[in-house]
Each structure stands twice: as C-alpha cells, then as structure tokens.
Scaffold this active site. Structure first.
Site, mmCIF file in Angstrom:
data_model
loop_
_atom_site.group_PDB
_atom_site.id
_atom_site.type_symbol
_atom_site.label_atom_id
_atom_site.label_comp_id
_atom_site.label_asym_id
_atom_site.label_seq_id
_atom_site.Cartn_x
_atom_site.Cartn_y
_atom_site.Cartn_z
ATOM 1 N N GLU A 50 -45.061 -17.699 -18.657
ATOM 2 C CA GLU A 50 -45.282 -18.974 -19.341
ATOM 3 C C GLU A 50 -46.605 -18.984 -20.098
ATOM 4 O O GLU A 50 -46.738 -19.635 -21.132
ATOM 5 C CB GLU A 50 -45.221 -20.149 -18.362
ATOM 6 C CG GLU A 50 -43.817 -20.460 -17.832
ATOM 7 C CD GLU A 50 -43.387 -19.566 -16.683
ATOM 8 O OE1 GLU A 50 -44.145 -18.631 -16.314
ATOM 9 O OE2 GLU A 50 -42.284 -19.788 -16.142
ATOM 10 N N PHE A 112 -39.241 -28.251 -3.276
ATOM 11 C CA PHE A 112 -39.287 -26.889 -3.807
ATOM 12 C C PHE A 112 -39.756 -26.919 -5.269
ATOM 13 O O PHE A 112 -39.237 -27.682 -6.075
ATOM 14 C CB PHE A 112 -37.903 -26.241 -3.706
ATOM 15 C CG PHE A 112 -37.851 -24.861 -4.296
ATOM 16 C CD1 PHE A 112 -38.607 -23.824 -3.747
ATOM 17 C CD2 PHE A 112 -37.079 -24.590 -5.414
ATOM 18 C CE1 PHE A 112 -38.581 -22.557 -4.298
ATOM 19 C CE2 PHE A 112 -37.045 -23.324 -5.972
ATOM 20 C CZ PHE A 112 -37.804 -22.304 -5.409
ATOM 21 N N GLN A 113 -40.729 -26.128 -5.569
ATOM 22 C CA GLN A 113 -41.318 -26.020 -6.918
ATOM 23 C C GLN A 113 -41.849 -27.352 -7.443
ATOM 24 O O GLN A 113 -41.793 -27.629 -8.636
ATOM 25 C CB GLN A 113 -40.327 -25.385 -7.903
ATOM 26 C CG GLN A 113 -40.053 -23.938 -7.530
ATOM 27 C CD GLN A 113 -39.291 -23.150 -8.562
ATOM 28 O OE1 GLN A 113 -38.473 -23.684 -9.293
ATOM 29 N NE2 GLN A 113 -39.552 -21.846 -8.598
ATOM 30 N N LYS A 162 -36.047 -33.893 -13.413
ATOM 31 C CA LYS A 162 -34.688 -33.406 -13.683
ATOM 32 C C LYS A 162 -33.700 -34.565 -13.839
ATOM 33 O O LYS A 162 -32.847 -34.552 -14.733
ATOM 34 C CB LYS A 162 -34.257 -32.477 -12.537
ATOM 35 C CG LYS A 162 -32.943 -31.788 -12.792
ATOM 36 C CD LYS A 162 -32.657 -30.743 -11.722
ATOM 37 C CE LYS A 162 -31.398 -29.954 -12.062
ATOM 38 N NZ LYS A 162 -31.128 -28.901 -11.074
ATOM 39 N N MET A 468 -67.197 -5.900 -22.752
ATOM 40 C CA MET A 468 -68.216 -6.928 -22.966
ATOM 41 C C MET A 468 -69.023 -7.178 -21.688
ATOM 42 O O MET A 468 -70.233 -7.437 -21.739
ATOM 43 C CB MET A 468 -67.548 -8.220 -23.450
ATOM 44 C CG MET A 468 -68.512 -9.281 -23.892
ATOM 45 S SD MET A 468 -69.625 -8.677 -25.172
ATOM 46 C CE MET A 468 -68.932 -9.447 -26.616
#
Ligand SMILES: Cc1ncc(C[n+]2csc(CCOP(=O)(O)OP(=O)(O)O)c2C)c(N)n1
Length: 554
Positions: A50, A112-113, A162, A468
């Site tokens: 993502e 969940f999630q 949802k 760096m």
C-alpha cells in the site's frame, strides 16, 4: 436513482475525471472493489504494497497537479498507507485516500483488521472522514477533492465501513465534481509596499518554494525575476521553476546548495519569498539566515506567514495572482552592479562536480543521463546522497519535471512515484535516480512496473551503503561507521530481471555511455545499475545547526 455506497464512490470519482486509481483490495474493501469491477471508466493499478500505491498516486498528482486516488482495505492496508500520506502532507500534494473499515457495528470491538484509521490519519492529512451513512458520500467525495486541491494542497482521507459501502441510497441526482475554492482577495496596499521595497532594493534575491509555483505560477515568477533584475534561488521542491541555465538562476539554496548561492544570499538586502516556508534545510541556522535582509513573504497558507521569519510585507495570497498584480508596479531594472557581484561570486565559488565526464561516477552518470534526454523527461529520486547530487547537477528546466520527497525525505519514494508519473504522462521518459538502500524499501513495485510496462528507467547508484548516513558518521561522528554498510552484495540486475524488467549493468559494459543511452532510448521499464564509491561526499554541506555560510567542502 438507487445506488450502493460503493457505487456512489465509483460514479463520483468518474465525474471527478479520475481514470486511474491504485491500491490493494482486502475483505472490508470487497464491495468497493466490486463496484469498480462493474465500471468501465476507471482503471485500477494493483500495487504490491500500500505504501507503493500511495507513492504511485503521488507520482500522478505531482505530475498533473490534480488530486489522485489511492485505496486500501482496513487495518494493515491502511497503516501501510500512512507514510505515503504523511509525505504528501509535508510536500503539499493533493491526494484522496480511500480506505475500507470494518462494519460500523463492529468499530471499537478489536474486530479482525480493525484499526483506528481516522485517529492515525489526523496528524498526517489536511482532513479526514469516517463515513457513517452512504448518503453522506454524495457530499463527502466532491468535498474531499475540493479540500485536497484548494489553497495549499494536501491529502484527504475517507474511511468507509463495509456496511456503508453496501448500504442502498435513493436520491435524485449525482452532485457535480468538487472544484478548488477561490483564492483569498489580494491586499493591494501590501502589494504596493512590496513593489516599493523591490524597486528601491540594492541587492534583492527572489526565493522560490514548491507550493503552487511548481505549476501555474512558475512562468510568472521568471517574468518577475527578469523585469526586476532578481537573482533567483529555489528550494529543493521548486527546482525546475526557473531553468537551471537561466542567467538569473542561483540554483538550490541551503544545506547542499552551491557555495556561491549561499554567499549571494548572505549579501541580500531584500528576500522576496514566494510559496516557501523557510525550511531548516534551506535556511540553516535561523538567526543567521540573511539577518540584514528585509522580507516580502507571499504564501497561500496563512499559517506559514511569520512562522519562522518575520516579514516586512506578509501576504496571504495565491502566488500567481500576486505576481500578476505586482508586475505593473515594478520598474524594469538591470541592476548591473548587483548582477556583476553575483557573477563574481559564482565564478569564485562554483559548484564543483568532480568526475563529471566519467559516466561511472555519480556526477558523470547524472550528466550522461541528462545528455541522452530532453526536457520532456520527468526525473524522480529517492532519498540520500544520490538525491542531492541530482538536485545539484541535473539541468532541470521546467515545472513538474522534478518529483522528490522533500519534507518527509522518504526512502522508497522514487520508483513508485516514477510509475505514477509514467501512468499520468505515458509519452514521456521517466527516470528514477535511486540508491541501493532506498530501492530496497519499495522494490516489490518492480512487479507493478513490469505489469504496466511503464516507460520508467531506474538509475541505481549502488554504493553498498546508506550513503547519506555514512557521510554524516564519517564527518561528524569521528568516522565511527555503524549500521550503514551492507555486508552482502545484492544482485540487483538479476532481481530486476526476476521481476520481468530489462536490466543493464554499467559496471561490466565496455561502453557505459553507449549502453546508458541505448537503455534510456528503448521504450519500457529498465534498471540501469552502476557501482559508486561509498566514501564519496555530497559537498558543499552545511553542518546541522550551522549557518549556511559555514558550509564545508565543495
Ligand atoms: C524511510 C526512511 N528511513 C530512514 C531514512 C534515513 N536516511 C536518510 S538517507 C539514508 C540513506 C539512503 O541510502 P541510499 O538510498 O542507498 O542512498 P545514498 O545516500 O547511498 O545515495 C537514510 C537511512 C529515511 N530518509 N527514510
């Protein structure tokens, strides 16, 4: 008309002119993805992480100046997006980020999630929404685009449970697309005072920041410089607004700016600061930055006015409009003594580019890439030494040519941002300059790149090191190199080939310049690998906390 929440989202994105979205689906996002599956206007680019999707969307937004859309499912999908969204916030990039959430009734149950996406999003967005009713989407989607693109642009996050995606809504008509709000009214009295200061200054410098300048206002900024005889410096974000080789260009100021640039600034009696925020990497130690100069500061974000530096004339305005109104009040000036002084300092303290003629050194590689391409090319970078070398040495000549992570400085930005740029402008060649540390951060997006066949060339400066950080430990921590050098050599050429990309190794080529030119001219994705020296330094360098005039090296 009767549509589900998910269908409303898709229809409103279509009305907004969105043709490409990018993300990764998951359980809570299934109704949304199903609605996309049933439309035929919007294409979905399947990222591999993502964060990659967030940067692909940024690449599209930075190239077009319009808000782009990234998406994810709930929980880990949403948390993976956060870095890319925070990056967009700091660099003022318009995005609309749409995530799925667990059903409303399950919020707060550690489902969940489930994660508190809104709570996490707040500090890194311009605005965020948790949608409670599908009907609200009719207002929220256009409003999100309006907020993302109005004033100082930035990311807006919409979290949709949802069951809200599935809810049916009855309504008469879809709303029109969201459009940016009108900029604030110009303060003509303040502009007249600004014109007076510019007309009477002896050694003024124009100081351009990213902001809206990167788009519409850069042509006006160049006109302003030419009419009033203003040497012009740019922040990292503004590079390209004035062509590097314009006689008035001073290039980039600050931590890795050329010596002459910071020396000229130190002699300025007036700074005309447009769409810039006096970032610490640009100005060094605040109290010692041009202490004797008056300041005119024009910015679309009122919160930036007076935040770091007090201005004699401060204006909350659209920079392009302000310049348009200012130009008729300004004298045409040649400022010969001041420009002669500028040339004298430039000749005495130019940017040193050792190795410029050898394509197997960092400056040489950058020069050879530039020589093979024209100004149509888009240049992205990752974060580290390679980023600063490219900022110093690549001949950037147009706005929106240069995409780099300035504010957050996020390793892993370059390649997915290049994919987004190539999706937005498929006819251009997009070059991503990267380091071996940065490339590994989103290397999975090579698979997305191969899927899309986008015209992206990844130019890898492989120093086997987090260069760096290596440089800073070497210079400021008595060469105690710790956790910066990689033990094992990664075979990037085989990795790229494994993902289905073309790959060229300049290390083993008899004719590296020729091989580079061929690779850049062939259409389609390609990795161009070149080993570089881990002990090389980005010079000049202003030590952290020092004044810009106390730079080392170069
Ligand atoms: C996500 C992230 N983690 C850590 C850092 C700190 N950091 C800045 S530059 C750098 C090294 C970059 O190495 P590489 O991509 O190989 O580029 P090089 O400096 O060698 O050109 C690190 C670790 C960062 N900017 N971003």
């Amino acid at each position: 008309m009767q549509l589900t929440g998910a269908q409303i989202v898709v229809r409103l994105l279509e009305r907004q002119g969105i043709t490409t979205v990018t993300g990764i689906p998951g359980g809570a996002a299934l109704p949304l993805y199903d609605a996309f599956a049933q439309g035929d206007i919007i294409r979905h680019v399947l990222a591999r992480h993502e964060q990659g999707a967030g940067f692909i969307a940024q690449g599209m937004a930075r190239t077009t100046g319009r808000a782009a859309v990234c998406m994810s499912s709930s929980g880990p999908g949403a948390t993976n997006l956060i870095t890319a969204i925070a990056d967009a916030k700091l660099d003022s990039i318009p995005l609309v980020c749409i995530t799925a959430q667990v059903p409303l009734s399950m919020i707060g149950t550690d489902a969940f999630q489930e994660v508190d996406t809104i709570g996490l999003s707040m500090p890194v967005t311009k605005h965020s929404y948790l949608v409670h009713e599908a009907r609200d989407l009719l207002r929220i989607i256009p409003e999100a685009f309006r907020i993302a693109e109005s004033g100082r642009p930035g990311p807006v996050w919409i979290d949709i449970p949802k069951d809200v995606q599935q809810q049916l809504v009855e309504f008469d008509e879809l709303p029109g697309p969201g459009a940016p709000a009108a900029p604030p009214e110009l303060d003509m009295a303040a502009l007249a005072r600004a014109a007076d200061m510019i007309n009477n200054a002896k050694s003024p410098v124009l100081y351009l920041g990213g902001g809206r300048l990167a788009s519409g206002a850069s042509a006006q900024a160049v006109m302003l410089a030419e009419q009033a005889g203003l040497p012009t410096t740019m922040t990292l974000m503004a590079l390209g607004c004035m062509p590097t080789d314009h006689p008035l260009s001073l290039g980039m100021l600050g931590m890795h700016g050329a010596r002459y640039t910071n020396f000229i600034l130190a002699e300025a009696d007036l700074l005309i600061v447009l769409g810039a925020r006096f970032d610490d990497r640009a100005i060094g130690k605040t109290e010692l930055f041009c202490p004797d100069a008056g300041v005119i500061h024009i910015d679309i974000d009122v919160a930036e006015i007076g935040k770091i530096r007090r201005a004699q004339v401060a204006m909350h305005a659209d920079v392009g409009q302000a310049i348009d109104a200012l130009l008729p009040m300004l004298k045409v000036q040649l400022r010969e003594p001041w420009l002669a002084r500028m040339r004298e300092l430039r000749n005495a303290h130019p940017l040193q580019m050792p190795g410029k003629d050898d394509p197997r050194t960092h400056y040489g590689l950058i020069a050879a890439v530039a020589e093979a391409l024209d100004d149509d090319a888009i240049i992205t970078t990752d974060v580290g030494q390679h980023q600063m070398w490219v900022a110093q040495a690549y001949p950037l000549r147009r706005p929106r040519q240069w995409l780099t992570s300035g504010g957050l400085g996020t390793m892993g930005f370059g390649m997915p941002a290049a994919i987004g740029a190539a999706l937005a402008e498929p006819e251009r060649t997009v070059v991503c300059f990267t380091g071996d540390g940065s490339l590994k951060m989103n290397i999975q997006e090579m698979a997305t790149l191969a899927d899309e066949g986008a015209n992206v060339k990844i130019v890898l400066m492989n120093n086997q090191s987090l260069g760096m950080v290596h440089q800073q430990q070497d210079m400021f921590y008595k060469r105690r190199l710790f956790a910066v050098d990689y033990k094992r050599r990664t075979d990037f050429v085989r990795i790229a080939q494994g993902f289905g990309l073309d790959a060229v190794d300049l290390d083993t080529s008899d004719n590296p310049r020729g091989a580079l030119h061929d690779a850049l001219r062939r259409r389609g994705p390609c990795l161009i690998h070149c080993s570089t020296d881990a002990d090389a330094k980005v010079f000049p360098m202003v030590p952290p906390g020092a004044a810009n005039t106390e730079m080392i090296g170069g």
